[in-house]
Design an enzyme around this catalytic site. Structure first.
Site, mmCIF file in Angstrom:
data_model
loop_
_atom_site.group_PDB
_atom_site.id
_atom_site.type_symbol
_atom_site.label_atom_id
_atom_site.label_comp_id
_atom_site.label_asym_id
_atom_site.label_seq_id
_atom_site.Cartn_x
_atom_site.Cartn_y
_atom_site.Cartn_z
ATOM 1 N N VAL A 14 0.830 -1.210 0.000
ATOM 2 C CA VAL A 14 0.000 0.000 0.000
ATOM 3 C C VAL A 14 0.866 1.263 0.000
ATOM 4 O O VAL A 14 0.577 2.223 -0.725
ATOM 5 C CB VAL A 14 -0.970 -0.018 1.212
ATOM 6 C CG1 VAL A 14 -1.762 1.274 1.288
ATOM 7 C CG2 VAL A 14 -1.906 -1.213 1.108
ATOM 8 N N GLU A 129 -9.844 6.814 5.582
ATOM 9 C CA GLU A 129 -10.659 6.235 4.501
ATOM 10 C C GLU A 129 -10.138 4.858 4.089
ATOM 11 O O GLU A 129 -10.912 3.933 3.798
ATOM 12 C CB GLU A 129 -10.640 7.182 3.281
ATOM 13 C CG GLU A 129 -11.441 6.711 2.106
ATOM 14 C CD GLU A 129 -12.942 6.705 2.360
ATOM 15 O OE1 GLU A 129 -13.524 7.777 2.502
ATOM 16 O OE2 GLU A 129 -13.523 5.599 2.425
ATOM 17 N N GLY A 134 -10.875 -0.544 1.269
ATOM 18 C CA GLY A 134 -9.870 -0.110 0.289
ATOM 19 C C GLY A 134 -10.264 1.104 -0.517
ATOM 20 O O GLY A 134 -10.451 2.200 -0.006
ATOM 21 N N GLY A 187 -1.909 -13.976 -3.529
ATOM 22 C CA GLY A 187 -1.520 -12.880 -2.636
ATOM 23 C C GLY A 187 -2.694 -12.215 -1.934
ATOM 24 O O GLY A 187 -2.530 -11.205 -1.266
ATOM 25 N N GLU A 190 -3.106 -14.208 3.510
ATOM 26 C CA GLU A 190 -1.777 -14.299 4.124
ATOM 27 C C GLU A 190 -1.442 -15.776 4.356
ATOM 28 O O GLU A 190 -2.333 -16.637 4.326
ATOM 29 C CB GLU A 190 -1.797 -13.629 5.506
ATOM 30 C CG GLU A 190 -2.405 -12.257 5.547
ATOM 31 C CD GLU A 190 -1.383 -11.167 5.319
ATOM 32 O OE1 GLU A 190 -0.189 -11.421 5.570
ATOM 33 O OE2 GLU A 190 -1.778 -10.087 4.870
ATOM 34 N N LYS A 205 -13.535 -3.608 10.557
ATOM 35 C CA LYS A 205 -14.126 -2.615 9.638
ATOM 36 C C LYS A 205 -15.568 -2.302 10.043
ATOM 37 O O LYS A 205 -15.985 -1.144 10.026
ATOM 38 C CB LYS A 205 -14.081 -3.135 8.191
ATOM 39 C CG LYS A 205 -12.665 -3.269 7.634
ATOM 40 C CD LYS A 205 -12.668 -4.030 6.310
ATOM 41 C CE LYS A 205 -11.276 -4.303 5.778
ATOM 42 N NZ LYS A 205 -11.253 -5.299 4.698
HETATM 43 N N1 HSE Z 1 -7.330 -8.656 3.739
HETATM 44 C C1 HSE Z 1 -8.341 -7.729 3.402
HETATM 45 C C2 HSE Z 1 -9.296 -8.339 2.396
HETATM 46 C C3 HSE Z 1 -7.823 -6.441 2.812
HETATM 47 O O1 HSE Z 1 -9.102 -9.468 1.964
HETATM 48 O O2 HSE Z 1 -10.257 -7.685 2.037
HETATM 49 C C4 HSE Z 1 -7.385 -5.502 3.859
HETATM 50 O O3 HSE Z 1 -8.365 -5.263 4.801
#
Ligand code: HSE
Length: 424
Positions: A14, A129, A134, A187, A190, A205
């Site tokens: 990022v 934000e 994202g 990717g 994780e 979130k």
């Molecule tokens: N790992 C999160 C997702 C992205 O798969 O949406 C970052 O919050």
């Protein structure tokens, strides 16, 4: 022209995307925003990585003090992730009077009260934000675009990794394990996928988004959370036959008994707009008392989409003199008079393995009646001397379903294989 200096803490995916956008679009922002945004420094221990991205050697720092003492830095971007170092660095920046832009959902979810206090003390900005969904501008939508509304409910697919896994299982018949492996190879997930697949990421979130939507602190501890690790491709296929798609939904709702906040795998009717959100895409479906239904859709992760959210915050901070803080008392805990009911109401899907014998269905139906659960749809498929019974209920209470499930499991002739909530 006003010049604004930016420091980026961490040049991972990022941070790299943010650097790329800021350098590529510098002239565009000069022309369209009348502001010259300059990256003054980056904090990155891996110098090679920073040099490869084109950062001049003299701008690469290895110590937070060098960054926050630099008078040319006005805005500090935190994209390190995790809690410990990020919290220390963000507080150091705010205490030095710098405005902070962060993508760190866990940090913001758990410590926004502390960060906001430090920001207010210095009259500094605090923008986040990129912490939720994202590149989808959900935070600014809640704070600005929809501020006229009393938001009554919010439903979102706010984790791309789990949406990718569920899409693979649904569209291509992958097992959970194979879909996860593919998400890791691409990717998305994780090496340790816990935060995504167990719903922590979505719950952080949802805590942030529902605090903003409902103008009161919704602590992470109040979010009901269930991940997707127990989901099987058979259950997904079963739901498809009944006209549903399985999604990891984050739901926030104002009800007569309080604020419901929950993250769990959910069957969504095929006609619902959220059912069409596939792969790693995210979407949030909101209902406001004036606007009605609104849906935002886009990329919830990745270098450029998340960088887009960060750079938008930088531009907002660079072009607004007044800092903006939450519209509620931002504390560690919820207000005492706000309730978060755990006995929420929903429709349910149950898949029950039964012995194919006379009277078994009658016993199950009797238990449903005992707990006042009304059946909307029922389907039985035989498999030798056992059968699979699928039941979809009308709206009922969570606790009633849990009680019925434990009583069904106590019958020698039946066991509940799966219980999922349903949104019609
Ligand atoms: N790992 C999160 C997702 C992205 O798969 O949406 C970052 O919050």
């Amino acid at each position: 022209m006003k010049k604004v200096g930016v420091a980026i803490l961490g040049l991972g995916v990022v941070g790299g995307g943010t650097y790329e956008i800021l350098t590529k679009n510098r002239e565009f922002y000069q022309r369209t925003q009348n502001v010259d945004i300059v990256v003054e420094s980056v904090l990155e221990l891996n110098r090679e990585r920073a040099l490869k991205l084109g950062v001049p050697a003299e701008k690469i720092m290895s110590n937070i003090a060098e960054v926050v003492c630099n008078p040319d830095v006005n805005i500090v971007v935190e994209v390190i992730g995790g809690i410990d170092a990020a919290r220390e660095f963000v507080l150091a920046a705010l205490n030095a009077g710098k405005t902070v832009v962060t993508s760190n959902k866990e940090l913001f979810c758990k410590y926004s009260h502390e960060l906001e206090r430090a920001a207010k003390h210095q009259n500094a900005g605090l923008y986040f934000e990129a912490s939720c969904v994202g590149g989808v501008p959900i935070i600014r939508t809640l704070l600005d675009g929809l501020q006229a509304n009393n938001i009554t409910s919010m439903m979102g697919i706010i984790n791309g990794t789990t949406n990718y896994i569920l899409t693979k299982m649904s569209n291509e018949g992958f097992s959970y394990e194979d879909a996860l492996k593919e998400a890791q190879a691409l990717g998305y997930a994780e090496a340790d996928p816990t935060a995504d697949v167990e719903g922590f990421d979505a719950a952080y979130k949802l805590s942030i988004l529902s605090s903003l939507a409902f103008h009161t602190k919704v602590p992470f501890s109040k979010v009901f959370r269930e991940g997707i690790t127990g989901v099987t491709k058979e259950v997904i296929a079963d739901g498809k036959e009944l006209g549903y798609r399985l999604k990891l939904l984050a739901i926030g709702k104002q009800t007569d008994s309080g604020i419901e906040v929950r993250v769990h795998p959910t069957f969504v009717r095929t006609e619902h707009p959220l059912a069409a959100v596939n792969d790693s895409f995210n979407a949030v479906y909101l209902t406001g008392d004036a606007v009605g239904d609104v849906m935002l859709y886009g990329r919830g992760a990745g270098a450029l989409p998340t960088g887009s959210a960060i750079v938008s915050d930088i531009i907002y901070a660079a072009t607004h003199a007044e800092s903006r803080y939450s519209t509620f008392k931002n504390t560690a805990n919820a207000d005492k008079d706000v309730h978060f009911p755990s006995d929420f109401s929903s429709a349910y899907y149950l898949r029950i393995k039964v012995s194919d014998r006379t009277g078994v269905l009658a016993k199950i139906a009797a238990l449903f009646a005992k707990y006042n659960i009304s059946i909307e749809e029922m389907l039985q498929k035989g498999e030798g001397d056992t059968a699979s019974v699928t039941i979809v209920t009308h709206e009922t209470r969570e606790l009633a379903v849990r009680n019925a499930v434990s009583k069904i499991n106590a019958l020698e002739v039946a066991s509940v294989e799966s219980v999922l909530r349903v949104v019609s």
